[in-house]
Design an enzyme around this catalytic site. Structure first.
Site, mmCIF file in Angstrom:
data_model
loop_
_atom_site.group_PDB
_atom_site.id
_atom_site.type_symbol
_atom_site.label_atom_id
_atom_site.label_comp_id
_atom_site.label_asym_id
_atom_site.label_seq_id
_atom_site.Cartn_x
_atom_site.Cartn_y
_atom_site.Cartn_z
ATOM 1 N N LYS A 171 0.844 -1.196 0.000
ATOM 2 C CA LYS A 171 0.000 0.000 0.000
ATOM 3 C C LYS A 171 0.881 1.250 0.000
ATOM 4 O O LYS A 171 1.818 1.348 -0.774
ATOM 5 C CB LYS A 171 -0.988 -0.056 1.163
ATOM 6 C CG LYS A 171 -1.849 -1.321 1.123
ATOM 7 C CD LYS A 171 -2.525 -1.610 2.435
ATOM 8 C CE LYS A 171 -3.172 -2.973 2.397
ATOM 9 N NZ LYS A 171 -3.705 -3.401 3.679
ATOM 10 N N ASP A 225 -6.295 -8.491 8.698
ATOM 11 C CA ASP A 225 -7.632 -7.896 8.684
ATOM 12 C C ASP A 225 -8.707 -8.923 8.360
ATOM 13 O O ASP A 225 -9.867 -8.765 8.764
ATOM 14 C CB ASP A 225 -7.704 -6.715 7.713
ATOM 15 C CG ASP A 225 -7.176 -7.040 6.324
ATOM 16 O OD1 ASP A 225 -6.750 -8.184 6.087
ATOM 17 O OD2 ASP A 225 -7.170 -6.133 5.466
#
Length: 476
Positions: A176, A213
């Site tokens: 990211k 996550d």
């Protein structure tokens, strides 16, 4: 694009002349996924999971899946009490969440923090110092500094990592927006603990579990629905975690006491990197791979992730324009630039229903097309729907492979992520597969949105982890 159909149907192109429709079919038919394709994708996932679960390292090396043992075996049981923290780090923002349990009922307080751009490219110690300062601010604002006992914290760390124990990982890489020069090879929990010692040495907090996550989303879903056994991230990227039966894990070295399962983080975004999905990849998916930041990796994710849906539509429209089938053969300059079409715009196009094309017209106007033909509008809608439905079918095939392994009468899939949340038709596309008897394997499958579940789920995992630790349960 029904999975039982072997050819393109051209749902939006009924008014297009026959010869043009035939030419469109020649270009678009490769995007159709047949029932046989879906079954084969399920088989590919099953084979990769089996290889990843092997006790033989040489066999595991052939798999595109990591099948990480999260060491989390306890789910929510409705008896939770006390206070727990969740820390959710997965991008330029992070969240600190306080969950107060009373007989299994949670009350939640959340604070959001934005990480400055310079911190994202500096040393990892600086990033974790900033996070530690945010946790201290949370304690100050919520007047929690005078606690006599440490509050348990569940850390959701959404970067590729190798799980070592319940509260220990080894980071594989930053992704990211993070570009820290160090970090890979280090334990994010130790980095956090060291930062807390530097910035808030007296803070009453203790990290008890670290997870992806997908795992925290599964835990959040399990709080809402005790049948939740799969956590799915369907946003910029795509990954899943699920409750795997111990008997399926050949390399399992922990105890086999009840519960005879453990949450496994599949890390399935790379499915196809070994060529196992080449049979159904389109030319557009292959072109996108070459344009991406990481060619020949994350093959599966590039068919469904929000980062890629817009580019897949753009590449298809480029090909259609080259063949003179759309935009009069003249591609708008805005579409000449790779990555110029976004998932948000595709979602806007897909928000049109029936004969109304107002949202599609709005997007085309943004691209500099103020007076598109009826054929152009119809074809743009057709391509957007085909790309999105194809992505939904592919991810649903992966879910079907997980459901097949669990052999349960009912399974709820807890989903977080912008694609599932914001795309008006993605849920329906997925259920076109998961509602069919041939793909649900005698299991009733339900999909639920667990918005921002990774923060709250981290705190839930902390509660379950303490209960698990108290039993002496062994996962290695």
């Amino acid at each position: 694009m029904d999975p039982i159909t072997d050819s393109w149907t051209g749902r939006f192109c009924g008014s297009v002349k026959k010869d043009k429709r035939e030419k469109l079919a020649a270009v678009l038919s490769e995007m159709v996924l047949t029932s046989a394709d879906i079954h084969r994708i399920i088989d590919v996932f099953t084979q990769n999971m089996d290889m990843a679960n092997s006790s033989d390292p040489s066999v595991r090396a052939k798999s595109d899946h990591l099948m990480e043992n999260t060491h989390v075996r306890q789910l929510m049981d409705g008896t939770e009490n006390g206070e727990y923290l969740g820390l959710d780090l997965g991008g330029t923002n992070y969240r600190v969440v306080l969950v107060k349990f009373t007989d299994g009922v949670a009350e939640t307080i959340t604070h959001n923090f934005v990480i400055p751009t310079p911190v994202l490219s500096g040393p990892s110690s600086g990033a974790f110092d900033f996070i530690a300062e945010g946790i201290k601010q949370f304690f100050d604002k919520e007047q929690m500094n005078n606690r006599k006992e440490n509050i348990p914290l569940g850390f959701t760390f959404s970067f590729p990592s190798r799980q070592k124990t319940l509260k220990s990982q080894t980071m594989v890489t930053w992704t990211k927006s993070f570009k820290c020069p160090d970090g890979p090879g280090l334990d994010p929990v130790k980095l956090l603990e060291e930062a807390l010692q530097r910035k808030a040495p007296d803070l009453p907090v203790e990290v008890v579990v670290v997870m992806s996550d997908t795992t925290s989303t599964l835990m959040a879903g399990n709080y809402v629905d005790k049948r939740a056994r799969i956590g799915l991230i369907l946003g910029t990227g795509c990954n899943a975690a699920f409750v795997e039966n111990l008997e399926n894990i050949e390399r399992w070295t922990g105890d086999t006491n009840d519960p005879k399962h453990v949450i496994v983080n599949v890390e399935w975004g790379s499915t196809g990197d070994n060529g196992c999905l080449d049979f159904c990849r389109t030319r557009y998916e292959k072109q996108l791979d070459q344009l991406s930041n990481h060619p020949k990796s994350f093959t599966f994710e590039k068919s469904v992730g929000g980062l890629y849906l817009g580019e897949l539509v753009r590449l298809t429209l480029v090909q259609l324009a080259k063949e003179g089938l759309v935009f009069g053969g003249c591609l708008p300059s805005a579409l000449e630039q790779p990555w110029s079409l976004t998932a948000s715009q595709i979602t806007q196009i897909e928000s049109d229903s029936g004969a109304s094309s107002s949202n599609t017209l709005s997007v085309l106007e943004e691209l500099g097309l103020n007076s598109p033909s009826e054929d152009d509008v119809a074809i743009v809608r057709e391509v957007a729907e085909m790309v999105c439905r194809r992505g939904a079918y592919v991810v649903s095939a992966g879910l079907a492979a997980l459901v097949k392994r669990m052999r349960l009468p009912e399974v709820t899939v807890a989903i977080d992520g912008s694609v599932y949340e914001r795309h008006p038709k993605f849920h329906g596309y997925m259920m076109e597969i998961l509602d069919k008897d041939e793909f649900r394997f005698n299991t009733k499958i339900q999909l639920i949105l667990v918005k921002d579940g990774s923060g709250q789920g981290g705190a839930f995992a902390a509660a379950s982890a303490l209960r698990q630790i108290s039993t002496g349960m062994r996962c290695t």
